[in-house]
Design a protein around this motif. Sequence first.
Motif, PDB file in Angstrom:
ATOM      1  N   ALA A   1       0.837  -1.207   0.000  1.00  0.00           N
ATOM      2  CA  ALA A   1       0.000   0.000   0.000  1.00  0.00           C
ATOM      3  C   ALA A   1       0.868   1.252   0.000  1.00  0.00           C
ATOM      4  N   VAL A   2       1.859   1.289   0.889  1.00  0.00           N
ATOM      5  CA  VAL A   2       2.705   2.492   0.957  1.00  0.00           C
ATOM      6  C   VAL A   2       3.431   2.694  -0.375  1.00  0.00           C
ATOM      7  N   LEU A   3       3.910   1.599  -0.966  1.00  0.00           N
ATOM      8  CA  LEU A   3       4.612   1.717  -2.251  1.00  0.00           C
ATOM      9  C   LEU A   3       3.660   2.158  -3.368  1.00  0.00           C
TER      10      LEU A   3
ATOM     11  N   ILE B   1      -5.094  -0.498  -6.296  1.00  0.00           N
ATOM     12  CA  ILE B   1      -4.906  -1.942  -6.096  1.00  0.00           C
ATOM     13  C   ILE B   1      -4.082  -2.530  -7.257  1.00  0.00           C
ATOM     14  N   ALA B   2      -4.226  -1.978  -8.432  1.00  0.00           N
ATOM     15  CA  ALA B   2      -3.395  -2.449  -9.558  1.00  0.00           C
ATOM     16  C   ALA B   2      -1.921  -2.147  -9.271  1.00  0.00           C
ATOM     17  N   ARG B   3      -1.642  -0.980  -8.694  1.00  0.00           N
ATOM     18  CA  ARG B   3      -0.238  -0.666  -8.341  1.00  0.00           C
ATOM     19  C   ARG B   3       0.240  -1.592  -7.215  1.00  0.00           C
TER      20      ARG B   3
ATOM     21  N   ARG C   1       1.299  -4.937  -8.514  1.00  0.00           N
ATOM     22  CA  ARG C   1       2.662  -4.911  -9.064  1.00  0.00           C
ATOM     23  C   ARG C   1       3.692  -4.926  -7.924  1.00  0.00           C
ATOM     24  N   ALA C   2       3.403  -4.128  -6.863  1.00  0.00           N
ATOM     25  CA  ALA C   2       4.312  -4.106  -5.707  1.00  0.00           C
ATOM     26  C   ALA C   2       4.409  -5.499  -5.090  1.00  0.00           C
TER      27      ALA C   2
ATOM     28  N   GLY D   1       3.679 -13.043  -5.284  1.00  0.00           N
ATOM     29  CA  GLY D   1       2.752 -13.696  -6.223  1.00  0.00           C
ATOM     30  C   GLY D   1       2.700 -15.182  -5.898  1.00  0.00           C
ATOM     31  N   LEU D   2       1.515 -15.668  -5.542  1.00  0.00           N
ATOM     32  CA  LEU D   2       1.372 -17.085  -5.176  1.00  0.00           C
ATOM     33  C   LEU D   2       0.620 -17.818  -6.285  1.00  0.00           C
TER      34      LEU D   2
END
Length: 340
Positions: free
Chosen positions: A70-72, A219-221, A224-225, A232-233
């Motif tokens: 979120a912060v990123l 949420i799309a960003r 990616r973060a 990524g699972l």
Amino acid sequence: MGTRPIRDFRSDTVTVAGPAMREAMAAAPVGDDVYDEDPTVNRLQDRVAELAGKEAALFLTSGTQSNLSAVLSHCGRGDEFIIGRDYHILLNEAAGAAALGGASPWPIDCGADGAISPDNIRAAVREPDIHHPVSRLLCLENTVNGFVQPVDRIAKLAATGHDCGLAVHLDGARLFNAAVACGVGIGAFLDDVDTVSLCLSKGLGAPVGTVLAGDRATIARAHRARKILGGGLRQAGHLAAAGLYALDHHVDRLSEDHARAERLANGLRAIGALSLEQGSNMVWVTPPAEHHDDLVAHLEANGLLAIFWKPTMRFVTHHDIDDADVDELVAAFVGFFDAR
Ligand SMILES: Cc1ncc(COP(=O)(O)O)c(C=O)c1O
């Protein structure tokens, strides 16, 4: 350690999935979530987005990964985020935003109940100047060390953040506790919040997982973060199923944890020698300094675990603690102080 069974009051993270949750995990339909093809992950994300009143949601491995993503998503390198001095992102997430994202925290004072003030937020926002970091984000938290931040307080702080041109993120690792304590749904806290991180593996009792909710673009960003952070699972639906089970079966029962924390606090208050505070499912106890070490040894010998910080120790009630465990703990305290 003695031979008695362990009663673990260290944290609500220590719960173990029961048979019904394990069955739901085993039975979950799954796919490759890196291709967005896991139906159970997708169902969990949709469910949480709806509960939060947000456009989209993302399943992550942990509260730390969710807060950092979120912060990123809100901040770039050289940006600053304003945050309460006692909040988890500042103290207990290994400075991830600074270490990996070049975003630095600007801590502001917090009351003993976790509250920060709108005036302190305004005072912390930087004037535009090439010498300054750029104030970009306000990080809120609820609950803070168990202390519930009421709906109107969160609304006021979030509105202040937006007035100051900041995005607003809420670390809601235990927002369900706050919601149950206030008799509202989690959405009541979130009208003016941009992103919220909700842990499934604390009071809700799932073995793993956190969901971040917000608008589609943010949420799309964060997605990616999460990839950058190695989060990524693949067939993560087995884990998401535990979260869905927890949302169905373990939200309302948080009131039992709160009642047990109160039962514990009342039992300990009767001893007189202790200074203590209770908020939702946490009880903070400060014994007389001269008794601290002996008390810890006594509790451990009776199989009673807590986080034995000094001078103040923390006891947390959760799904795997019942009334008898609380009464055992109170009795151990009483026994210790009676002998002095
Ligand atoms: C308030 C708060 N936020 C975030 C986290 C981080 O969660 P995790 O341990 O899943 O990374 C915790 C963990 O205890 C927490 O208490």
